[in-house]
Design a protein around this motif. Structure first.
Motif, PDB file in Angstrom:
ATOM      1  N   SER A 300      -9.768   0.147   8.280  1.00  0.00           N
ATOM      2  CA  SER A 300      -8.877  -0.966   7.917  1.00  0.00           C
ATOM      3  C   SER A 300      -8.433  -0.910   6.462  1.00  0.00           C
ATOM      4  N   SER A 301      -8.881   0.116   5.727  1.00  0.00           N
ATOM      5  CA  SER A 301      -8.439   0.284   4.336  1.00  0.00           C
ATOM      6  C   SER A 301      -7.977   1.714   4.069  1.00  0.00           C
ATOM      7  N   SER A 302      -7.643   2.434   5.153  1.00  0.00           N
ATOM      8  CA  SER A 302      -7.224   3.825   4.989  1.00  0.00           C
ATOM      9  C   SER A 302      -5.846   3.904   4.355  1.00  0.00           C
ATOM     10  N   SER A 303      -5.732   4.721   3.331  1.00  0.00           N
ATOM     11  CA  SER A 303      -4.448   4.856   2.638  1.00  0.00           C
ATOM     12  C   SER A 303      -3.526   5.865   3.297  1.00  0.00           C
ATOM     13  N   THR A 304      -4.059   6.646   4.249  1.00  0.00           N
ATOM     14  CA  THR A 304      -3.232   7.689   4.870  1.00  0.00           C
ATOM     15  C   THR A 304      -2.743   7.310   6.258  1.00  0.00           C
ATOM     16  N   ILE A 305      -3.391   6.365   6.911  1.00  0.00           N
ATOM     17  CA  ILE A 305      -3.020   5.998   8.271  1.00  0.00           C
ATOM     18  C   ILE A 305      -1.600   5.435   8.305  1.00  0.00           C
ATOM     19  N   THR A 306      -0.761   6.029   9.159  1.00  0.00           N
ATOM     20  CA  THR A 306       0.589   5.501   9.373  1.00  0.00           C
ATOM     21  C   THR A 306       0.687   4.797  10.726  1.00  0.00           C
ATOM     22  N   LEU A 307      -0.063   5.302  11.732  1.00  0.00           N
ATOM     23  CA  LEU A 307      -0.037   4.717  13.058  1.00  0.00           C
ATOM     24  C   LEU A 307      -1.463   4.441  13.507  1.00  0.00           C
ATOM     25  N   LEU A 308      -1.737   3.186  13.851  1.00  0.00           N
ATOM     26  CA  LEU A 308      -3.055   2.773  14.321  1.00  0.00           C
ATOM     27  C   LEU A 308      -2.886   2.048  15.645  1.00  0.00           C
ATOM     28  N   ASN A 309      -3.390   2.644  16.718  1.00  0.00           N
ATOM     29  CA  ASN A 309      -3.235   2.072  18.051  1.00  0.00           C
ATOM     30  C   ASN A 309      -4.615   1.901  18.675  1.00  0.00           C
ATOM     31  N   LEU A 310      -5.092   0.663  18.724  1.00  0.00           N
ATOM     32  CA  LEU A 310      -6.395   0.331  19.289  1.00  0.00           C
ATOM     33  C   LEU A 310      -6.263  -0.658  20.437  1.00  0.00           C
ATOM     34  N   LYS A 311      -5.112  -0.773  21.036  1.00  0.00           N
ATOM     35  CA  LYS A 311      -4.907  -1.774  22.075  1.00  0.00           C
ATOM     36  C   LYS A 311      -5.778  -1.500  23.292  1.00  0.00           C
ATOM     37  N   ASN A 312      -5.966  -2.542  24.092  1.00  0.00           N
ATOM     38  CA  ASN A 312      -6.690  -2.453  25.356  1.00  0.00           C
ATOM     39  C   ASN A 312      -8.119  -1.956  25.173  1.00  0.00           C
ATOM     40  N   ASN A 313      -8.839  -2.617  24.266  1.00  0.00           N
ATOM     41  CA  ASN A 313     -10.263  -2.413  24.097  1.00  0.00           C
ATOM     42  C   ASN A 313     -10.928  -3.785  24.132  1.00  0.00           C
ATOM     43  N   SER A 314     -12.111  -3.901  23.560  1.00  0.00           N
ATOM     44  CA  SER A 314     -12.807  -5.191  23.493  1.00  0.00           C
ATOM     45  C   SER A 314     -13.173  -5.518  22.059  1.00  0.00           C
ATOM     46  N   LEU A 315     -12.326  -5.116  21.133  1.00  0.00           N
ATOM     47  CA  LEU A 315     -12.560  -5.418  19.724  1.00  0.00           C
ATOM     48  C   LEU A 315     -12.484  -6.921  19.502  1.00  0.00           C
ATOM     49  N   GLN A 316     -13.253  -7.419  18.527  1.00  0.00           N
ATOM     50  CA  GLN A 316     -13.338  -8.863  18.345  1.00  0.00           C
ATOM     51  C   GLN A 316     -13.433  -9.231  16.881  1.00  0.00           C
ATOM     52  N   GLY A 317     -13.544 -10.540  16.658  1.00  0.00           N
ATOM     53  CA  GLY A 317     -13.566 -11.052  15.296  1.00  0.00           C
ATOM     54  C   GLY A 317     -12.167 -11.259  14.766  1.00  0.00           C
ATOM     55  N   THR A 318     -12.071 -11.550  13.509  1.00  0.00           N
ATOM     56  CA  THR A 318     -10.756 -11.703  12.883  1.00  0.00           C
ATOM     57  C   THR A 318     -10.218 -10.341  12.485  1.00  0.00           C
ATOM     58  N   ILE A 319      -8.917 -10.271  12.370  1.00  0.00           N
ATOM     59  CA  ILE A 319      -8.277  -9.020  11.946  1.00  0.00           C
ATOM     60  C   ILE A 319      -8.220  -9.022  10.423  1.00  0.00           C
ATOM     61  N   ASP A 320      -8.982  -8.122   9.818  1.00  0.00           N
ATOM     62  CA  ASP A 320      -9.040  -8.039   8.355  1.00  0.00           C
ATOM     63  C   ASP A 320      -8.548  -6.669   7.914  1.00  0.00           C
ATOM     64  N   LEU A 321      -7.281  -6.580   7.626  1.00  0.00           N
ATOM     65  CA  LEU A 321      -6.701  -5.337   7.124  1.00  0.00           C
ATOM     66  C   LEU A 321      -6.474  -5.472   5.622  1.00  0.00           C
ATOM     67  N   ASP A 322      -6.788  -4.400   4.907  1.00  0.00           N
ATOM     68  CA  ASP A 322      -6.552  -4.382   3.466  1.00  0.00           C
ATOM     69  C   ASP A 322      -5.184  -3.762   3.216  1.00  0.00           C
ATOM     70  N   CYS A 323      -4.168  -4.610   3.236  1.00  0.00           N
ATOM     71  CA  CYS A 323      -2.803  -4.098   3.111  1.00  0.00           C
ATOM     72  C   CYS A 323      -2.516  -3.517   1.733  1.00  0.00           C
ATOM     73  N   SER A 324      -3.283  -3.916   0.734  1.00  0.00           N
ATOM     74  CA  SER A 324      -3.091  -3.335  -0.586  1.00  0.00           C
ATOM     75  C   SER A 324      -3.520  -1.873  -0.604  1.00  0.00           C
ATOM     76  N   ALA A 325      -4.441  -1.512   0.300  1.00  0.00           N
ATOM     77  CA  ALA A 325      -4.896  -0.122   0.397  1.00  0.00           C
ATOM     78  C   ALA A 325      -4.113   0.651   1.446  1.00  0.00           C
ATOM     79  N   MET A 326      -3.704  -0.018   2.531  1.00  0.00           N
ATOM     80  CA  MET A 326      -3.018   0.667   3.634  1.00  0.00           C
ATOM     81  C   MET A 326      -1.530   0.825   3.307  1.00  0.00           C
ATOM     82  N   THR A 327      -1.285   1.632   2.316  1.00  0.00           N
ATOM     83  CA  THR A 327       0.080   1.771   1.795  1.00  0.00           C
ATOM     84  C   THR A 327       0.987   2.598   2.693  1.00  0.00           C
ATOM     85  N   SER A 328       0.405   3.317   3.664  1.00  0.00           N
ATOM     86  CA  SER A 328       1.209   4.187   4.537  1.00  0.00           C
ATOM     87  C   SER A 328       1.434   3.594   5.917  1.00  0.00           C
TER      88      SER A 328
END
Length: 696
Positions: A300-328
């Motif tokens: 959630s803080s990767s600076s190189t990730i451009t595409l992140l697709n995790l749909k259709n799983n059982s992930l939970q909790g709040t979505i906490d992305l570090d947009c200041s780090a995820m510049t790509s």
């Protein structure tokens, strides 16, 4: 140029020409010629430009490249130098038949490309012992059976046998003796089963490995000593298999990965927090597994990730992305999980994020006000997110200056479709607000979305008439207003939609695997994920209260694939001109008040796979021929039709008595009575009729 220079150039020219003439005396190696003749004899088809009738020199045949024996460093046994076949390239030639084992005798072959043909049966073992072969591409054929267990291709660099019917286990030996140079290995889209072999770890130069869409089993921990040793790997695709268990932390050893796709498997547990080691990773696709827990911090803080697709799983909790780090980050798909809490308000600070899918989660609250400044956003799906206050949602999202795709299905239960005239979505191309039970009428502000290509407002409670200005949408190819309460006639303007007449339907597909909801059948519960390209050109007006005729001008919509008018109150005849809609695959006119005959011209619709006129007031003979021979009797029931699977027509007639008078079943009794009265009246007149009149 002086005279002396001229003669120097001339002499050099003669020498060069002599060398060319000498090279033309080189002949195709007899062994290679025999191998190619055996190859052609095993084919059903003929290769243009091959055979003795064209040339006895196989090096002049299409797709063949030769080098002289001397240039290959092969010792000569006689004074005559020969050409040796080094390349055989015949992709996309519709070649059919078997692949001859004689090709294994082309011992100087460097390139063999027979991809995208119709070749079948097993692969010859001899092909996998060519010592000089560097490229082998047999992809997109119909080869079947296992591939040889013993493989020895010491020079191989590129091996692609994807999209065939091959089965059995993956041979680990492919890397035992071929590990030094192989950098592309593609065995995707076959029927391989069993575990991923440990031997793949010996392909130390491998950069691109694709084993997707097979039946491979086992756990990732079981292959950690194999694939996870491939430090040069940049692309790993093992999606669409049957792999299970937890994803090993050793995935972090693949430090050069750029794309990792493990989707549509059975991986479970948490996603390992190792993405700080994957400093080059741009695409991580892990959808349709059984992952639980939270998104790991290193992801959630990767600076190189451009595409992140995790749909259709059982992930939970709040979505906490570090947009200041995820510049790509440009594409984010977290749909169909168990995330809760508010929709993350910091997403607009991910400066390059343009595609967002948060559908089918357990969010609370409304869409954040911060989305007003989400200027990079182009595609967003918030389907089934328990959203309320559609007016507020639209007010906020209209501020997204580059928004082209908006999907809000399964929200706003029973709210009114806002008629706020200040709303404007000028760049919108795709709008889906289906199954929300919205009330009211289609608002006028929607007319400002002149770029619309796809509009789905089905399964609501909308009333009134379908606006005439829908016909102004010059790019519209998909319109679904079904399952509402619309009244009035179908706007005649829709028969002039340019994109369905002669326009080129141009679909701007969202980034990788962006989901849209599409009804697969009439049940609202059947809404499912699909991409834009899966939406066939469609006009769906079914399940409303529309009346009036079916316009003959529908004939102009030559690019339309689906015309669905069932369950309305349409009346009048079925226009014979519909036969000019040459692309039609579905024509459903069932459950209306249509009268007259089924136009025989409809048999010209050669792509028609679904047709129904059930429960109307039609009569006459069911047309025969063409696709009509494939339709069941249920397509015609509830009428007064004869022929085919319906009641047999009277002998010697084109149809039952009602056909002669052109009356519906409701008027049948009156017709018979009229005939009887006329008959009696005629007899009475006959008794005293003048002879001249009778002769006349």
């Amino acid at each position: 140029m002086g005279v002396q220079d001229f003669w120097v150039v001339t002499v050099i020219g003669f020498c060069f020409q002599a060398q060319i003439l000498s090279s033309q005396n080189l002949t195709c190696n007899p062994n290679d010629m025999k191998a190619l003749e055996d190859f052609t004899s095993s084919l059903i088809t003929v290769i243009d430009g091959w055979g003795s009738s064209f040339s006895s020199d196989c090096c002049k045949w299409e797709g063949i490249t030769c080098n002289s024996s001397s240039s290959l460093g092969i010792g000569l046994n006689n004074s005559i130098d020969t050409f040796r076949v080094v390349k055989l390239e015949l992709p996309s030639k519709r070649l059919a038949g078997n692949l001859s084992a004689s090709l294994g005798t082309l011992d100087q072959l460097r390139t063999l490309n027979l991809s995208h043909n119709l070749l079948m049966h097993s692969l010859p073992t001899s092909l996998f012992h060519l010592q000089n072969l560097e490229l082998l591409d047999l992809s997109s054929n119909d080869f079947s059976g296992p591939i040889p267990v013993d493989i020895e291709l010491p020079s191989i660099q590129f091996l692609d046998i994807s999209q065939n019917l091959l089965n059995g286990s993956l041979p680990g030996s492919i890397c035992d003796k071929n590990s030094t140079q192989l950098w592309v290995l593609n065995m995707a889209a076959n029927y391989f089963s069993g575990n991923l072999p440990q031997g793949f770890g010996n392909c130390t130069s491998l950069e691109d490995l694709d084993l997707s869409t097979n039946y491979l089993t086992g756990t990732s921990n079981g292959i950690s000593k194999g694939i996870f040793r491939l430090r040069k790997l940049t692309r790993l695709s093992i999606h669409d298999n049957m792999l299970s268990g937890e994803l090993s932390e050793e995935i972090g050893n693949l430090i050069n990965l750029v794309r990792l796709d493990i989707s549509t498997n059975g991986f479970s547990g948490t996603i390992p927090d190792v993405f700080h080691s994957l400093g080059r990773l741009q695409n991580f696709v892990a959808h349709s597994n059984r992952f639980g827990g939270r998104i790991p911090p290193s992801l959630s803080s990767s600076s190189t990730i451009t595409l992140l697709n995790l749909k259709n799983n059982s992930l939970q909790g709040t979505i906490d992305l570090d947009c200041s780090a995820m510049t790509s980050l440009t594409s984010l798909d977290l749909g169909s999980n168990r995330f809760d809490g508010p929709i993350p308000s910091n997403l607009p600070s991910c400066q390059h994020l343009n595609t967002v899918n948060l559908a089918r989660n357990n969010f609370t609250g409304e869409i954040p006000e911060s989305f007003k400044s989400f200027h990079s956003l182009s595609y967003i799906s918030l389907s089934n997110c328990s959203l309320s206050n559609i007016s507020s949602v639209l007010q906020i999202l209209q501020q997204c200056q580059n928004l082209t795709t908006l999907v809000l299905t399964l929200n706003f239960r029973g709210e009114q479709f806002p008629a706020d005239p200040t709303l404007q979505f000028e760049k919108l191309k795709i709008l889906i607000i289906a199954n929300c039970r919205l009330t009211g009428v289609i608002p006028q502000w929607l007319s400002t979305s002149s770029r619309l290509q796809l509009l789905d407002i089905s399964w609501n409670h909308l009333e009134g008439t379908i606006p005439v200005w829908f016909g102004n949408f010059s790019s519209l190819f998909y319109l679904d207003v079904s399952n509402n309460s619309f009244t009035g006639e179908i706007p005649r303007s829709l028969t002039g939609l340019p994109s369905l007449i002669n326009g080129r339907i141009s679909i701007e597909e969202p980034s990788y695997d962006f989901p849209l909801f599409m009804k697969w059948n009439v049940s609202a519960s059947a809404l499912q994920y699909n991409q834009v390209w899966s939406f066939r050109p469609t006009l769906d007006f079914s399940n409303n209260n529309l009346n009036g005729p079916i316009w003959p001008d529908f004939r102009k919509l030559r690019l339309l694939h689906v015309l669905d008018l069932k369950y309305n109150r349409l009346s009048g005849p079925i226009p014979s001109s519909l036969s000019e809609m040459v692309s039609l695959e579905t024509l459903d006119l069932a459950h209306n008040d249509l009268s007259g005959i089924i136009p025989p011209s409809l048999v010209k619709l050669s792509f028609l796979s679904k047709f129904s006129v059930a429960d109307n007031e039609l009569y006459g003979v069911i047309p025969t021929g063409g696709q009509f021979l494939t339709f069941s009797s249920s397509s015609f029931e509830g009428n007064n039709l004869c022929g085919y699977d319906a009641a047999p027509c009277p002998s010697g007639q084109d149809g039952p008595l009602r056909t002669w008078f052109g009356k519906s079943s409701k008027d049948y009794t009156g017709v018979i009575a009229g005939v009887c009265v006329g008959f009696v009246f005629g007899i009475a007149c006959f008794i005293g009729i003048d002879r001249y009149v009778w002769t006349f």
